[in-house]
Design a protein around this motif. Structure first.
Motif, PDB file in Angstrom:
ATOM      1  N   ARG A   1       7.687   2.057   9.961  1.00  0.00           N
ATOM      2  CA  ARG A   1       6.595   2.094   8.983  1.00  0.00           C
ATOM      3  C   ARG A   1       7.238   2.517   7.663  1.00  0.00           C
ATOM      4  O   ARG A   1       7.758   3.627   7.541  1.00  0.00           O
ATOM      5  CB  ARG A   1       5.552   3.111   9.418  1.00  0.00           C
ATOM      6  CG  ARG A   1       4.453   3.344   8.419  1.00  0.00           C
ATOM      7  CD  ARG A   1       3.569   4.508   8.914  1.00  0.00           C
ATOM      8  NE  ARG A   1       2.531   4.801   7.960  1.00  0.00           N
ATOM      9  CZ  ARG A   1       1.303   4.295   8.003  1.00  0.00           C
ATOM     10  NH1 ARG A   1       0.967   3.464   8.977  1.00  0.00           N
ATOM     11  NH2 ARG A   1       0.421   4.615   7.090  1.00  0.00           N
TER      12      ARG A   1
ATOM     13  N   THR B   1       6.803   3.300   3.645  1.00  0.00           N
ATOM     14  CA  THR B   1       5.819   3.690   2.647  1.00  0.00           C
ATOM     15  C   THR B   1       6.546   3.911   1.330  1.00  0.00           C
ATOM     16  O   THR B   1       7.530   4.660   1.279  1.00  0.00           O
ATOM     17  CB  THR B   1       5.089   4.988   3.059  1.00  0.00           C
ATOM     18  OG1 THR B   1       4.521   4.805   4.358  1.00  0.00           O
ATOM     19  CG2 THR B   1       3.992   5.330   2.063  1.00  0.00           C
TER      20      THR B   1
ATOM     21  N   VAL C   1       2.135   0.461   1.913  1.00  0.00           N
ATOM     22  CA  VAL C   1       2.500   0.755   3.298  1.00  0.00           C
ATOM     23  C   VAL C   1       2.737  -0.550   4.049  1.00  0.00           C
ATOM     24  O   VAL C   1       1.903  -1.456   4.010  1.00  0.00           O
ATOM     25  CB  VAL C   1       1.390   1.570   4.005  1.00  0.00           C
ATOM     26  CG1 VAL C   1       1.772   1.842   5.456  1.00  0.00           C
ATOM     27  CG2 VAL C   1       1.119   2.858   3.262  1.00  0.00           C
TER      28      VAL C   1
END
Length: 148
Positions: A19, A21, A44
């Motif tokens: 993930r 960001t 994101v």
């Protein structure tokens, strides 16, 4: 100030699902003459497949840049990236003012034929060193998770 965060949300022996960001901060635009720094943007990408070996190569490329300040580009995709392409680059960019011991870091992401994005910002040696340390910790943690 901009910040790129990477969180491993899943992994196999060869690949990781990360993930990413990207967060930018800037002076509060709502108040004239404001001196308060607030979040300006947040992007994101919740499920990007990354080749584990490529993270090691990226860490090594950062190390070489610290020694020689040689520009590089590194693709972090496994052979079958599910239509995703993720690329990091570090070096000169004519769109930015050149500064001694600073470079432009670019994070580029493409998801098949539906979306492409790119974020670039200036970094110095301390930023690159922090990125290397983060990659080292991430790789060490992932190796420890794979051990029986």
């Amino acid at each position: 100030m901009e910040n790129l965060e990477c969180e491993v949300v899943g992994s196999t022996d060869r690949d990781m699902v990360c993930r990413f960001t990207i967060v930018g901060e800037y002076w509060n635009r709502a108040q004239e003459g404001a001196r308060e720094v607030v979040e300006d943007f947040r992007v994101v990408l919740p499920q990007v497949i990354v080749a584990r070996d490529a993270l090691g190569e990226l860490r090594q490329a950062f190390a070489v840049w610290l020694e020689e300040e040689r520009s590089f580009s590194c693709t972090l995709q496994p052979i079958d990236g599910g239509g995703q392409v993720l690329e990091f680059s570090l070096g000169d960019d004519p769109r930015f003012v050149r500064s001694t011991h600073k470079a432009v870091f670019t994070f580029s992401y493409c998801s098949g034929l539906v979306m492409t994005s790119s974020f670039s910002f200036m970094v110095d040696q301390s930023c690159v060193r922090m990125a290397m340390e983060g990659l080292t910790d991430c790789l060490r943690d992932q190796i420890n998770e794979l051990r029986p």
